[in-house]
Design a protein around this motif. Sequence first.
Motif, PDB file in Angstrom:
ATOM      1  N   LEU A 403       4.045   2.413   6.929  1.00 49.04           N
ATOM      2  CA  LEU A 403       5.012   1.629   6.173  1.00 49.04           C
ATOM      3  C   LEU A 403       6.323   1.441   6.938  1.00 49.04           C
ATOM      4  N   ILE A 404       6.805   2.509   7.553  1.00 54.91           N
ATOM      5  CA  ILE A 404       8.056   2.405   8.316  1.00 54.91           C
ATOM      6  C   ILE A 404       7.889   1.449   9.486  1.00 54.91           C
ATOM      7  N   ARG A 405       6.806   1.596  10.204  1.00 51.30           N
ATOM      8  CA  ARG A 405       6.577   0.735  11.368  1.00 51.30           C
ATOM      9  C   ARG A 405       6.472  -0.733  10.940  1.00 51.30           C
ATOM     10  N   ALA A 406       5.741  -0.991   9.858  1.00 48.44           N
ATOM     11  CA  ALA A 406       5.573  -2.375   9.394  1.00 48.44           C
ATOM     12  C   ALA A 406       6.892  -2.960   8.901  1.00 48.44           C
ATOM     13  N   ALA A 407       7.686  -2.168   8.189  1.00 48.47           N
ATOM     14  CA  ALA A 407       8.962  -2.660   7.677  1.00 48.47           C
ATOM     15  C   ALA A 407       9.915  -3.009   8.810  1.00 48.47           C
ATOM     16  N   ARG A 408       9.911  -2.194   9.829  1.00 51.76           N
ATOM     17  CA  ARG A 408      10.789  -2.462  10.963  1.00 51.76           C
ATOM     18  C   ARG A 408      10.333  -3.702  11.729  1.00 51.76           C
ATOM     19  N   GLU A 409       9.024  -3.863  11.862  1.00 54.22           N
ATOM     20  CA  GLU A 409       8.511  -5.057  12.554  1.00 54.22           C
ATOM     21  C   GLU A 409       8.804  -6.316  11.753  1.00 54.22           C
ATOM     22  N   ALA A 410       8.743  -6.211  10.407  1.00 50.30           N
ATOM     23  CA  ALA A 410       8.990  -7.380   9.558  1.00 50.30           C
ATOM     24  C   ALA A 410      10.478  -7.660   9.365  1.00 50.30           C
ATOM     25  N   GLY A 411      11.320  -6.689   9.714  1.00 45.50           N
ATOM     26  CA  GLY A 411      12.756  -6.871   9.568  1.00 45.50           C
ATOM     27  C   GLY A 411      13.232  -6.868   8.135  1.00 45.50           C
ATOM     28  N   VAL A 412      12.528  -6.151   7.263  1.00 47.19           N
ATOM     29  CA  VAL A 412      12.928  -6.080   5.859  1.00 47.19           C
ATOM     30  C   VAL A 412      13.743  -4.816   5.613  1.00 47.19           C
ATOM     31  N   ARG A 413      14.575  -4.856   4.576  1.00 43.44           N
ATOM     32  CA  ARG A 413      15.341  -3.677   4.204  1.00 43.44           C
ATOM     33  C   ARG A 413      14.444  -2.734   3.411  1.00 43.44           C
ATOM     34  N   TYR A 414      14.535  -1.452   3.732  1.00 40.82           N
ATOM     35  CA  TYR A 414      13.688  -0.479   3.040  1.00 40.82           C
ATOM     36  C   TYR A 414      14.426   0.834   2.898  1.00 40.82           C
ATOM     37  N   SER A 415      13.957   1.664   1.984  1.00 46.67           N
ATOM     38  CA  SER A 415      14.415   3.045   1.863  1.00 46.67           C
ATOM     39  C   SER A 415      13.178   3.916   1.693  1.00 46.67           C
ATOM     40  N   VAL A 416      13.308   5.158   2.107  1.00 44.15           N
ATOM     41  CA  VAL A 416      12.133   6.016   2.146  1.00 44.15           C
ATOM     42  C   VAL A 416      12.548   7.460   1.912  1.00 44.15           C
ATOM     43  N   ASP A 417      11.715   8.197   1.181  1.00 48.21           N
ATOM     44  CA  ASP A 417      11.835   9.649   1.146  1.00 48.21           C
ATOM     45  C   ASP A 417      10.427  10.211   1.263  1.00 48.21           C
ATOM     46  N   TRP A 418      10.274  11.503   0.997  1.00 46.22           N
ATOM     47  CA  TRP A 418       8.987  12.139   1.258  1.00 46.22           C
ATOM     48  C   TRP A 418       7.874  11.581   0.379  1.00 46.22           C
ATOM     49  N   SER A 419       8.187  11.167  -0.832  1.00 46.53           N
ATOM     50  CA  SER A 419       7.122  10.781  -1.763  1.00 46.53           C
ATOM     51  C   SER A 419       7.261   9.365  -2.309  1.00 46.53           C
ATOM     52  N   GLN A 420       8.081   8.535  -1.664  1.00 45.92           N
ATOM     53  CA  GLN A 420       8.255   7.168  -2.149  1.00 45.92           C
ATOM     54  C   GLN A 420       8.729   6.272  -1.020  1.00 45.92           C
ATOM     55  N   PHE A 421       8.296   5.012  -1.053  1.00 44.09           N
ATOM     56  CA  PHE A 421       8.735   4.009  -0.076  1.00 44.09           C
ATOM     57  C   PHE A 421       9.091   2.748  -0.846  1.00 44.09           C
ATOM     58  N   THR A 422      10.263   2.185  -0.569  1.00 45.06           N
ATOM     59  CA  THR A 422      10.743   1.006  -1.277  1.00 45.06           C
ATOM     60  C   THR A 422      11.147  -0.070  -0.283  1.00 45.06           C
ATOM     61  N   VAL A 423      10.632  -1.304  -0.497  1.00 50.85           N
ATOM     62  CA  VAL A 423      11.096  -2.475   0.246  1.00 50.85           C
ATOM     63  C   VAL A 423      11.983  -3.275  -0.695  1.00 50.85           C
ATOM     64  N   HIS A 424      13.158  -3.656  -0.230  1.00 49.79           N
ATOM     65  CA  HIS A 424      14.171  -4.215  -1.126  1.00 49.79           C
ATOM     66  C   HIS A 424      14.220  -5.734  -1.153  1.00 49.79           C
ATOM     67  N   ASP A 425      13.658  -6.413  -0.161  1.00 52.67           N
ATOM     68  CA  ASP A 425      13.924  -7.850  -0.090  1.00 52.67           C
ATOM     69  C   ASP A 425      12.701  -8.671   0.308  1.00 52.67           C
ATOM     70  N   LEU A 426      11.541  -8.347  -0.239  1.00 55.69           N
ATOM     71  CA  LEU A 426      10.376  -9.195  -0.028  1.00 55.69           C
ATOM     72  C   LEU A 426      10.473 -10.440  -0.906  1.00 55.69           C
ATOM     73  N   PRO A 427       9.962 -11.594  -0.458  1.00 52.76           N
ATOM     74  CA  PRO A 427       9.927 -12.779  -1.331  1.00 52.76           C
ATOM     75  C   PRO A 427       9.113 -12.479  -2.587  1.00 52.76           C
ATOM     76  N   ALA A 428       9.581 -12.928  -3.729  1.00 53.03           N
ATOM     77  CA  ALA A 428       8.850 -12.738  -4.974  1.00 53.03           C
ATOM     78  C   ALA A 428       7.588 -13.583  -4.978  1.00 53.03           C
ATOM     79  N   ASP A 429       6.527 -13.053  -5.590  1.00 46.39           N
ATOM     80  CA  ASP A 429       5.266 -13.780  -5.678  1.00 46.39           C
ATOM     81  C   ASP A 429       5.314 -14.798  -6.808  1.00 46.39           C
ATOM     82  N   GLY A 430       4.391 -15.738  -6.750  1.00 43.13           N
ATOM     83  CA  GLY A 430       4.198 -16.653  -7.870  1.00 43.13           C
ATOM     84  C   GLY A 430       4.900 -17.979  -7.675  1.00 43.13           C
ATOM     85  N   PRO A 431       4.382 -19.013  -8.387  1.00 46.39           N
ATOM     86  CA  PRO A 431       4.974 -20.353  -8.265  1.00 46.39           C
ATOM     87  C   PRO A 431       6.399 -20.387  -8.808  1.00 46.39           C
TER      88      PRO A 431
END
Length: 465
Positions: A403-431
Motif C-alpha cells: 500500500l505504501i509503495r503504491a500510494a507513493r507511486e500514484a502520488g496520493v496523500r495517505y496516512s498509515v499506522d500499524w493496523s490501518q491505511f487511509t488514502v485521502h484524495d482518490l477520485p470518487a467513484d460513480g457517474p
Amino acid sequence: MTPRARRVVGVETEYGLAARKPDGGRGVRISGGEAAQRLFAPVEHEYASSNVFLPNGGRLYLDVGSHPEYATAECASIDDLLVHERAGDELLTRLAQRVEAEGEASGEPIRFRLLKNNVDAHGNSYGCHENYCIARSLDLPGLAATLTPFLVTRQLICGSGRWSADGYAISQRAEVLHDELSSMTTRTRPLINTRDEPLADPARFRRLHVISGDSNLSEPSAALKVGSLLAVLDAVEAAASGAGPALPELELADVAGSLRAVARDPRAVLRLASGWTIGALDVQRAYLAMVGDSPLAAEWARVLDLIEAGREDDLDGELEWVTKRALLRRYADARGLSWDDRRLAQVDLAFHELTRDADGTPRGLFRLLEARGAVTRLTEAEAVERATQRPPSDTRAVLRGRLIRAAREAGVRYSVDWSQFTVHDLPADGPGSGADREERVVKLPDPLAVADQAVDDLLAAMAAH
C-alpha cells in the motif's frame, strides 16, 4: 532459532545520537535537537514528516528527547526479526553517512555518533522495546507475575554489559528499572508496560510490551533474548490450556534489588517471597525446563552451563556482555590501565557505535570485530539489504508495504499506522462524481494476514488514479 508457534513479534530500538561540527581538534558539539534535525532532514524532505512508515513495513521516527527510533515490521520468525532489526540499524547508519557527505559537499560538515546502547554519560536511559502478540484471553497481571523472575534473570543470556569504575554489570537497563508492571515508560520504568495498545483486533489480541531488555549488537544475544521469551510464552499458553507442564512459582521478594544483584553477579542468589533462596541460573533453568527440546533450548542450556562452570569467557564473540568485558580487559591490559580508569568508559561507548566512515570502515568497536570475523553473525548481508526495502512475506507488513509503495507511486496523500491505511484524495467513484475526492480506509486487524480483498481493491484504485 524459530519458535514452535507462529506469533508476531517486533522490536523498537531507541538509538543514542551525538554530533559535532568540525572546528579544529574534536570540533564543537551541537545539541541533541539540532543533531536529530540534521539527521532527519532527508526524511523530512522525502516524506514531509519525521515519523514515517517505510515500504519495508517498518517505522522510522524521532522519539521524545530527540532519539532516533526504528520499529521493525511484524515478524513471525526469529530469523526475520534479526534481519529486520539489522535493516533498521543499516537504514539509520546510511542516513548518517548521507547527511555527513552532503554536509561536506555543502561546506557545512557534521560528524555523527549513532549508538545502539541504552545509557549515556549523563545518566539518561533509552530503551529497546519488544512487542509480542498474545491472545486477549491471557490475563496480563497473571502473565506478568509468571514472567517477572524470567525477565529479571534473562540478562544472563542477552545483556549488553556496562563498565563502571566500581565494576562491571552484565546489563545496561537493570539499574534504571523499578516496577514489574506500569503504564509508564520513563519515570517508573517497569519490566512490562501495561498500556493497552494491541495494534490489532482488540477483541482477539493483546500486545505484550516488554521494555526491560538491552539493545543488542550481538545477533546470538538478540536471538536468545527474543527466542527464549517466545518459547516461554508458548509454554505459558500450553499450561493455560492444560497441555503443558505447570508454571514455576518463583515470586521474588525484591524485583528491583534482584535485577541489580544479577547485573553485578551472574551467579547471584536471590530471595523469594516465600523466604527461600534460589540462584539466578536456577531461575533460568526452571523456565528452560518448560520449553521442551529445540535448537534454541539447546543453545540456551549451553550458555547457562558455561556461565555456571565459570567458563563464560568461552562465549566471547557470541554473548554480548562477555564480548564487551573481554574487549575492555584486553584494552586495559595492553595499556596497563586499572579497571577504574575513565578511558574505559570511552571504550565502552565506542563498542556500540554504528556510524561508518565515508569509505565504509566501521567506527564502532563491535562492528570492527564483526568485520574481522571475531564475533558471530547470524544474518546475511543480502537478506538485510532486501529487508531495507521489502517487508517479511508472511505477516500483514507485506500488505502495508504494498500500500505504501503504491500510494507513493500514484502520488496520493495517505496516512498509515500499524493496523490501518487511509488514502485521502482518490477520485470518487460513480457517474457525476466529477472532481470530487473521497477518503478510502483499509483496516488490517490480523497481524498474520497476507491477503485481503479490500487491499487489492485499493491497490487497483490507486493504480488507476
